[in-house]
Structure formats: C-alpha cells, structure tokens
Design a protein around this motif. Sequence first.
Motif, PDB file in Angstrom:
ATOM      1  N   LEU A   1     -48.507  87.973  69.382  1.00 24.19           N
ATOM      2  CA  LEU A   1     -47.297  87.350  68.868  1.00 24.19           C
ATOM      3  C   LEU A   1     -47.652  85.952  68.370  1.00 24.19           C
ATOM      4  CD1 LEU A   1     -44.230  87.206  68.495  1.00 24.19           C
ATOM      5  CD2 LEU A   1     -44.028  86.619  70.918  1.00 24.19           C
ATOM      6  N   LEU A   2     -47.578  85.756  67.054  1.00 23.66           N
ATOM      7  CA  LEU A   2     -48.015  84.501  66.446  1.00 23.66           C
ATOM      8  C   LEU A   2     -46.816  83.739  65.895  1.00 23.66           C
ATOM      9  CD1 LEU A   2     -51.127  85.811  64.452  1.00 23.66           C
ATOM     10  CD2 LEU A   2     -50.981  85.131  66.859  1.00 23.66           C
ATOM     11  N   GLY A   3     -46.882  82.408  65.965  1.00 24.81           N
ATOM     12  CA  GLY A   3     -45.787  81.610  65.438  1.00 24.81           C
ATOM     13  C   GLY A   3     -45.961  80.136  65.711  1.00 24.81           C
ATOM     14  N   TYR A   4     -45.063  79.345  65.157  1.00 21.86           N
ATOM     15  CA  TYR A   4     -45.104  77.896  65.267  1.00 21.86           C
ATOM     16  C   TYR A   4     -44.696  77.456  66.673  1.00 21.86           C
ATOM     17  CZ  TYR A   4     -44.500  73.048  63.656  1.00 21.86           C
ATOM     18  OH  TYR A   4     -44.621  71.695  63.472  1.00 21.86           O
ATOM     19  N   ARG A   5     -45.187  76.300  67.089  1.00 24.31           N
ATOM     20  CA  ARG A   5     -44.797  75.727  68.379  1.00 24.31           C
ATOM     21  C   ARG A   5     -43.282  75.513  68.429  1.00 24.31           C
ATOM     22  NH1 ARG A   5     -48.372  72.869  71.782  1.00 24.31           N
ATOM     23  NH2 ARG A   5     -50.557  73.135  71.188  1.00 24.31           N
ATOM     24  N   GLY A   6     -42.693  75.914  69.545  1.00 24.79           N
ATOM     25  CA  GLY A   6     -41.268  75.684  69.737  1.00 24.79           C
ATOM     26  C   GLY A   6     -40.377  76.769  69.177  1.00 24.79           C
ATOM     27  N   ALA A   7     -40.977  77.822  68.575  1.00 20.73           N
ATOM     28  CA  ALA A   7     -40.168  78.892  67.989  1.00 20.73           C
ATOM     29  C   ALA A   7     -39.641  79.862  69.035  1.00 20.73           C
ATOM     30  CB  ALA A   7     -40.981  79.658  66.939  1.00 20.73           C
ATOM     31  N   GLY A   8     -40.228  79.855  70.236  1.00 21.57           N
ATOM     32  CA  GLY A   8     -39.718  80.703  71.305  1.00 21.57           C
ATOM     33  C   GLY A   8     -40.669  81.789  71.777  1.00 21.57           C
ATOM     34  N   LYS A   9     -41.956  81.657  71.486  1.00 20.57           N
ATOM     35  CA  LYS A   9     -42.923  82.693  71.880  1.00 20.57           C
ATOM     36  C   LYS A   9     -43.027  82.812  73.410  1.00 20.57           C
ATOM     37  CE  LYS A   9     -46.480  80.888  69.776  1.00 20.57           C
ATOM     38  NZ  LYS A   9     -45.842  79.624  69.315  1.00 20.57           N
TER      39      LYS A   9
ATOM     40  N   LEU B   1     -43.470  85.448  64.541  1.00 18.87           N
ATOM     41  CA  LEU B   1     -42.156  84.911  64.902  1.00 18.87           C
ATOM     42  C   LEU B   1     -41.820  83.728  64.000  1.00 18.87           C
ATOM     43  CD1 LEU B   1     -39.748  84.965  66.911  1.00 18.87           C
ATOM     44  CD2 LEU B   1     -41.022  83.297  68.289  1.00 18.87           C
ATOM     45  N   HIS B   2     -40.703  83.826  63.299  1.00 16.35           N
ATOM     46  CA  HIS B   2     -40.229  82.738  62.459  1.00 16.35           C
ATOM     47  C   HIS B   2     -39.229  81.881  63.236  1.00 16.35           C
ATOM     48  CE1 HIS B   2     -42.104  84.563  58.891  1.00 16.35           C
ATOM     49  NE2 HIS B   2     -41.715  85.710  59.409  1.00 16.35           N
TER      50      HIS B   2
ATOM     51  N   ARG C   1     -28.234  82.988  60.921  1.00 14.81           N
ATOM     52  CA  ARG C   1     -27.511  83.941  61.779  1.00 14.81           C
ATOM     53  C   ARG C   1     -27.816  83.684  63.252  1.00 14.81           C
ATOM     54  NH1 ARG C   1     -28.354  88.439  64.707  1.00 14.81           N
ATOM     55  NH2 ARG C   1     -30.599  88.303  64.329  1.00 14.81           N
ATOM     56  N   GLU C   2     -29.096  83.498  63.572  1.00 12.20           N
ATOM     57  CA  GLU C   2     -29.475  83.244  64.964  1.00 12.20           C
ATOM     58  C   GLU C   2     -28.955  81.896  65.445  1.00 12.20           C
ATOM     59  OE1 GLU C   2     -33.437  85.132  66.485  1.00 12.20           O
ATOM     60  OE2 GLU C   2     -33.835  84.043  64.619  1.00 12.20           O
ATOM     61  N   TYR C   3     -28.985  80.911  64.556  1.00  8.72           N
ATOM     62  CA  TYR C   3     -28.456  79.591  64.919  1.00  8.72           C
ATOM     63  C   TYR C   3     -27.003  79.711  65.373  1.00  8.72           C
ATOM     64  CZ  TYR C   3     -26.428  74.949  64.223  1.00  8.72           C
ATOM     65  OH  TYR C   3     -25.733  73.773  64.382  1.00  8.72           O
ATOM     66  N   LEU C   4     -26.194  80.463  64.625  1.00  7.52           N
ATOM     67  CA  LEU C   4     -24.794  80.657  64.994  1.00  7.52           C
ATOM     68  C   LEU C   4     -24.672  81.402  66.315  1.00  7.52           C
ATOM     69  CD1 LEU C   4     -23.298  81.609  61.510  1.00  7.52           C
ATOM     70  CD2 LEU C   4     -23.021  79.439  62.737  1.00  7.52           C
TER      71      LEU C   4
ATOM     72  N   PRO D   1     -35.233  76.665  68.334  1.00  9.55           N
ATOM     73  CA  PRO D   1     -34.331  76.856  69.478  1.00  9.55           C
ATOM     74  C   PRO D   1     -34.178  75.621  70.359  1.00  9.55           C
ATOM     75  CG  PRO D   1     -35.847  78.712  69.265  1.00  9.55           C
ATOM     76  CD  PRO D   1     -36.310  77.669  68.305  1.00  9.55           C
ATOM     77  N   PHE D   2     -35.147  74.714  70.332  1.00 12.12           N
ATOM     78  CA  PHE D   2     -35.054  73.563  71.226  1.00 12.12           C
ATOM     79  C   PHE D   2     -33.965  72.572  70.800  1.00 12.12           C
ATOM     80  CE2 PHE D   2     -38.856  72.599  68.518  1.00 12.12           C
ATOM     81  CZ  PHE D   2     -38.389  71.475  67.859  1.00 12.12           C
ATOM     82  N   PHE D   3     -33.241  72.864  69.695  1.00 20.99           N
ATOM     83  CA  PHE D   3     -32.118  71.995  69.323  1.00 20.99           C
ATOM     84  C   PHE D   3     -31.052  71.997  70.422  1.00 20.99           C
ATOM     85  CE2 PHE D   3     -30.053  75.934  68.001  1.00 20.99           C
ATOM     86  CZ  PHE D   3     -28.701  75.686  68.232  1.00 20.99           C
TER      87      PHE D   3
END
Length: 393
Positions: A36-44, A142-143, A148-151, A198-200
């Motif tokens: 599972l690859l993705g940016y830091r803080g994306a929720g991995k 993981l993006h 939609r997810e924010y809401l 997600p860390f918002f």
Amino acid sequence: MEYLIEKSARKSKQVQSKKKRYLYEQIDWQQRLILLLGYRGAGKTTILLQQLLASSEQGIYMSLDDFYFETHRLVETVAELYGMGYRLFLLDEVHRYEMWSKDLKQLYDDYEDIRVVATGSSILDISQGNADLSRRASVYHLHGLSFREYLSFKKNLVLKSLPLQEILTHHHLITPDLLDKFDFESDFQNYLKSGYFPFFLEANKTYFQKLQETIHLVIDSDITPYEQLQHATTKTLKKLLFVLSESVPFTPNINKLAEKLETPRNTVLRLLDILEKAQILLLLRSSTSGISYLQKPEKIYLHNPNFIHLFSPTMANLGNIRETFFFNQVSAVHAVTSSKFGDFMVDDTFVFEIGGPSKTSEQIRGVPNSYLALDIAGGNDKRIPLWLFGMLY
C-alpha cells in the motif's frame, strides 16, 4: 518481542472509531503480499490497524522505522512470531528499512500460510531494491481525500462514489439532491484550502504547519535516502520546488530551469519525475503510456489545492486552484493528459475546459466529447459543476 506486541495492541485501539478510507473496501485482503503506497498523512497506517482489528487471524502491526529494526532483521522477527501463532503481519514504513525488498521476498517464498500487508512511500518502486517483487505483490495506491470523502469525514455524510460517465450524462439530476446535504460555498472552499489530508480533523489550526512538515519529511526522510541523493542534489530539488511553487501551472522550459538551478538538464527532468512520484507535483503529459522522464511534461502543477494555499497563502490563484483540483481528483481514477483544444483530455476521449461561472464554450466549440467543468453549484447540458468531479472516488 513483548515490546512489539504491546505496541501493536496499543496502536490498534487508537483507530477503533475512525472512518475507513475509500481504498479499504477495494483491497483484496486475501492476497499473500500487499503493498500500500501513498503520501505521508494520507491514512496508510490507519488502514493497516483497521485491518488488524477486522481480521480473525492472529496479527501484529510493526513499524519498520522503529529502533528495534536497527538491530533485528525482519525475517528473524517474523520467524519468532510465526512460532507464537502469528499469521498476519502488517508492516508500516517499509521504505525506511534497508532490506525491505529482500526480506519481503523471502517471507513470501518461505511462508505460504501468512499474509503480509506493507505500506511505503509513493516513490517506492517494487522492481527496485535487492529483490524484484513485481510478480509477487499486489500494489495499491492511496490518494488523499476526495471531496466526497472530505464530506464524509467532516459532516458524517454517506455519499456513494460516482462513475465519470454518470457525471457527464446525469449531472443535472445528481446535483440537486447532493446540494441539499452540504453548503457548496463554504464546504468546497474549505476542502480546497485544507481538506485533502485526513489529519485536518485533528490539526485544523496547525494544518498548514503539518503540511509543510510532511513535505520536508518526504524530501529529507523518504526521497533523499531512497533515491540516494547527495546533499547538493537535495538542495537543488528543494530550490526547484520553490521556483515552481511561485509560478504553477508552469509550462516548462527545461533549459532555462537548468540554467537557473545551475544543474544539468537531465537532472532537472529526473527531479521533476521524483517529485511527481512523491505526490508533491502533478506533471501533465501528452500521453500516459511509454513516457520516459527524459521527455519534458507539457505543464507542471502542485499535487493538490492545499499545497497551493500552503505556498501562496495570500495570493493563491483561483484558476490554478480549479485546474489543480480537477487534475488531482480525476487522475486518481482516470488517465489525464494535455489537450490541443481544452485544458485536459481524459481517457483519450473526453476534453475538458476548466473555469469560473462566466466561462464560455468558445474554446472547445465543435470539439467532440467536450465539456466545461465550472466553479458553479449546479449546471446544465455540458456545463458541469467542478465540485462534482470530487465524487469520483
């Protein structure tokens, strides 16, 4: 060993009430080796721990940047835990562990009855390292949060993702019901400014500070050691990012950039490629297949609208934000390339021009399968609300 087991139990309790990201339901959890690859803080990390809680197997979460693995090999640790009955191994930050590819390959080859799920930086290339994992691992990317997810995270709304074709043909029927559930003006603007990660939820007041910290961490702790960059090259990479951040969307003149950075042309192209893989930049190209990093992109964008607000807190360009939002959201699930007529082409079929409420279709008049993606609440015919493209995943 007790330390690892206790830490895993403690970490898993922290995610019991957290929402699942879109990718969780898409992963085939029965695969023997998942990356599972993705940016830091994306929720991995959260996804790993949620799978640990959901699994009926005896499992353990381990972060490979833990000091424990400075003096212990992963294969030896797994062997000991296997003897204790563990069959599910959730491994975080594998790119921080020097022997990651060799050890994952050995685990896959030596144990047919275990499942390994590993997370890593988006720059991780499974065909590199000491062992080629491309024939063994199932890879998922993981993006950041879609609109939609924010809401969903912010307002606890249950909204289904929408296929592109449905947005194109039925947007005028879809939007009224959705607009009843959120405030278009405030919610969309808040997402564009500080809603991509997600860390918002936990760091609303310090969101931009954390955003800046993640960029430095990605460059210094992920890119530099993994790509084996020299200190001077890392400094050039940071300088390149700063130069681009002042003028995105940027139509690159690579020779001029090379002169400004006092570095070879091919080095600039390589650094652009690295920043794209690291999900700091988006590179718009004329094609998505068979492209070498030595071919210059048509345009350069920051990866998401939040980065624009980070680098230009008082002078963020609205047109840039709109284009970046569209490119970011659509490219997560579709192929986005440059277009001779509009701003973007999607899947080599659909042409899109991005703009505000007063934008006309003059530029794409007569172009087949062409649409306007506009910063409006509701649309009609081929005038589609821009925010609706945030419902794709």
